[in-house]
Design an enzyme around this catalytic site. Structure first.
Site, short mmCIF file in Angstrom:
data_model
loop_
_atom_site.label_atom_id
_atom_site.label_comp_id
_atom_site.label_asym_id
_atom_site.label_seq_id
_atom_site.Cartn_x
_atom_site.Cartn_y
_atom_site.Cartn_z
N HIS A 17 34.07 40.66 33.59
CA HIS A 17 34.11 41.29 32.21
C HIS A 17 33.24 40.85 31.44
O HIS A 17 33.25 39.75 30.92
CB HIS A 17 35.46 41.22 31.98
CG HIS A 17 35.94 41.96 30.55
ND1 HIS A 17 37.02 42.36 30.48
CD2 HIS A 17 35.23 41.72 29.59
CE1 HIS A 17 37.08 42.73 29.38
NE2 HIS A 17 35.92 42.22 28.70
N HIS A 19 30.32 41.73 28.22
CA HIS A 19 29.68 42.61 27.18
C HIS A 19 28.13 42.00 26.85
O HIS A 19 28.06 40.75 26.66
CB HIS A 19 30.29 42.52 25.78
CG HIS A 19 31.60 42.73 25.75
ND1 HIS A 19 32.29 44.06 25.48
CD2 HIS A 19 32.98 42.04 26.11
CE1 HIS A 19 33.57 44.11 25.71
NE2 HIS A 19 34.13 42.95 26.16
N LYS A 102 37.19 52.19 31.72
CA LYS A 102 37.88 51.24 31.04
C LYS A 102 38.64 52.02 29.84
O LYS A 102 38.17 52.76 29.14
CB LYS A 102 36.74 50.42 30.30
CG LYS A 102 37.28 49.38 29.32
CD LYS A 102 37.80 48.18 30.08
CE LYS A 102 38.48 47.34 29.06
NZ LYS A 102 37.75 46.00 28.69
N HIS A 139 42.35 47.23 28.54
CA HIS A 139 42.31 46.02 27.59
C HIS A 139 44.03 46.38 27.11
O HIS A 139 44.29 47.49 26.44
CB HIS A 139 41.60 46.48 26.34
CG HIS A 139 41.84 45.58 25.18
ND1 HIS A 139 40.91 44.75 24.61
CD2 HIS A 139 42.81 45.43 24.31
CE1 HIS A 139 41.40 43.84 23.75
NE2 HIS A 139 42.55 44.32 23.36
N HIS A 177 41.27 40.04 30.63
CA HIS A 177 41.47 39.05 29.77
C HIS A 177 42.89 38.88 29.29
O HIS A 177 43.29 38.92 28.29
CB HIS A 177 40.63 39.23 28.51
CG HIS A 177 40.58 40.56 27.82
ND1 HIS A 177 41.61 41.48 27.65
CD2 HIS A 177 39.38 41.23 27.26
CE1 HIS A 177 41.37 42.29 27.05
NE2 HIS A 177 40.22 42.37 26.70
N ASP A 250 34.55 37.70 29.46
CA ASP A 250 34.72 38.36 28.27
C ASP A 250 33.64 37.91 27.16
O ASP A 250 34.03 38.05 25.86
CB ASP A 250 36.17 38.74 27.59
CG ASP A 250 36.25 39.61 26.72
OD1 ASP A 250 35.46 40.45 26.52
OD2 ASP A 250 37.34 39.25 25.92
N1 NCD Z 1 37.04 40.60 23.30
C1 NCD Z 1 36.89 40.62 22.12
O1 NCD Z 1 37.46 40.23 21.11
N2 NCD Z 1 35.94 41.80 21.92
C2 NCD Z 1 35.36 42.59 22.57
C3 NCD Z 1 35.89 43.61 23.03
C4 NCD Z 1 36.99 43.36 24.03
O2 NCD Z 1 36.80 42.89 25.15
O3 NCD Z 1 38.30 43.74 23.45
C5 NCD Z 1 33.82 42.95 22.14
O4 NCD Z 1 33.24 43.86 22.32
O5 NCD Z 1 33.39 42.34 21.09
ZN ZN Z 2 35.96 42.46 26.65
ZN ZN Z 3 39.12 44.06 25.64
#
Ligand code: NCD
Ligand code: ZN
Ligand code: ZN
Length: 363
Positions: A17, A19, A102, A139, A177, A250
């Protein structure tokens, strides 16, 4: 009593996971993940979101071109579910190598405004996913303003996940998460089609971290950190040896000025020291021998992918991540900035992990 080990060698891990964003920010952060992980599940919550097979392929190419020479990294792509996503896009995505889609309940988190407003609207898409063997990543939080922020995950299990699980029994679901004992218990007791990722920060911190001697926006993420009993339940789940639980950082970079803001963005940046933070959490629980399963085996086994063949080495050696990294034209403040960490990744080529990325954007 056995002496505490000073080095730890494990099969090269993956991040299930992650970003990475896009454009210059992508080029600033991708080296951190590539230095630690062989593969990562890439979140599709760009603006606009990744909703077609072609967009996923294009994004994958942009990620690969941003990986610095000398590092190998395989981005595993996902689609962003919306109310309008045509069910036949699932077949095209599957053929393009997209592994998962997702579910962001609309309004639940960063860049989720295009997300799903009602699960009934995507039934045909979920049926197509179940048929095609495409995983559903969720999520897991409800969004109503009547539900307390700290209860949103537990309420999601009752209101959404249990009916979803019943209606699509063979859809592989990753509860992403997880942050509560409720979620850990649910996944532990569910059948083999259900698994969960756990972040390093939810293993290391409880919600006090956000409010300790002033408001600390860099500890704010969604789902938000919970109370200590929940953190302990997550540590028990991650270190239990159960193959239902695996590593998903995450890591969610945001420009520092948008986190240190009146309406600060949700997301913690951990990619610069992710495996080190997991090692710390497992070490604190006297469970370093369980780290490899969690970080390197359970994820690929659940996704039906081969395990990695190479290895990484961690050394018990304190080091301090820098205060900031460049993030496109902005700055990025990593978790544990300026604070020492007890475990350090030994890079394959003899440089230190700190030098990957450094204070400048890695190119
Ligand atoms: N985890 C977070 O707080 N933020 C994530 C989005 C997500 O995974 O929910 C993001 O893209 O910034
Ligand atoms: Zn995330
Ligand atoms: Zn998330």
């Amino acid at each position: 009593m056995r002496a505490a080990p000073h080095t730890l060698r494990i099969t090269r891990p993956d991040d299930w996971h992650l970003h990475l964003r896009d454009g210059e920010p992508l080029r600033s952060v991708v080296a951190h993940s590539a230095a630690q992980f062989a593969r990562a599940i890439i979140m599709p919550n760009l603006r606009p979101p990744v909703t077609t097979a072609q967009q996923a392929l294009d994004y994958r190419q942009r990620i690969l071109s941003a990986v610095p020479a000398g590092l190998r990294f395989e981005p595993l792509m996902t689609l962003y579910l919306t109310d309008e996503l045509p069910p036949d896009e699932i077949g095209r995505a599957k053929a393009a190598g997209v592994l998962a889609a997702k579910l962001y309940p609309a309004g639940a988190t960063t860049h989720s405004d295009a997300g799903v407003t009602d699960l009934r609207k995507i039934r045909k898409t979920l049926e197509a996913m179940q048929r095609a063997g495409m995983l559903l990543l969720v999520h897991g939080e409800v969004t109503g303003s009547d539900v307390d922020l700290f209860d949103r995950e537990a309420v999601f299990i009752e209101q959404q996940l249990i009916p979803l699980r019943r209606d699509f029994p063979e859809l592989k679901i990753v509860f992403e998460h997880i942050t509560t004992r409720d979620a850990a218990d649910y996944v532990q007791q569910a059948d083999r089609f259900t698994a969960a990722t756990i972040t390093a920060h939810h293993l290391l911190y409880n919600r006090n971290a956000i409010f300790s001697m002033g408001l600390r926006p860099h500890y704010y993420c969604l789902p938000v950190l919970k109370r200590e009993t929940h953190r302990l339940a997550l540590v028990r789940a991650a270190t239990s040896g159960s193959d239902r639980f695996f590593l998903g950082t995450d890591s969610a970079p945001h420009p520092a000025h948008l986190k240190e803001h009146a309406t600060g963005c949700a997301g913690c940046y951990t990619a610069h020291a992710a495996i080190e933070m997991y090692a710390e959490a497992f070490d604190n629980a006297a469970a370093l021998d369980r780290l490899e399963g969690f970080a390197s085996f359970h994820g690929p086994d659940f996704y039906g992918l081969p395990r990695n063949t190479g290895s990484i080495t961690l050394r018990r050696e304190s080091w301090t991540p820098p205060q900031r990294f460049a993030f496109g034209q902005a700055e990025l403040k990593p978790l544990r900035a300026g604070e020492s960490l007890p475990w350090r990744l030994v890079p394959a080529d003899g440089t230190t992990s700190l030098e990957v990325g450094g204070d400048e954007p890695a190119r």
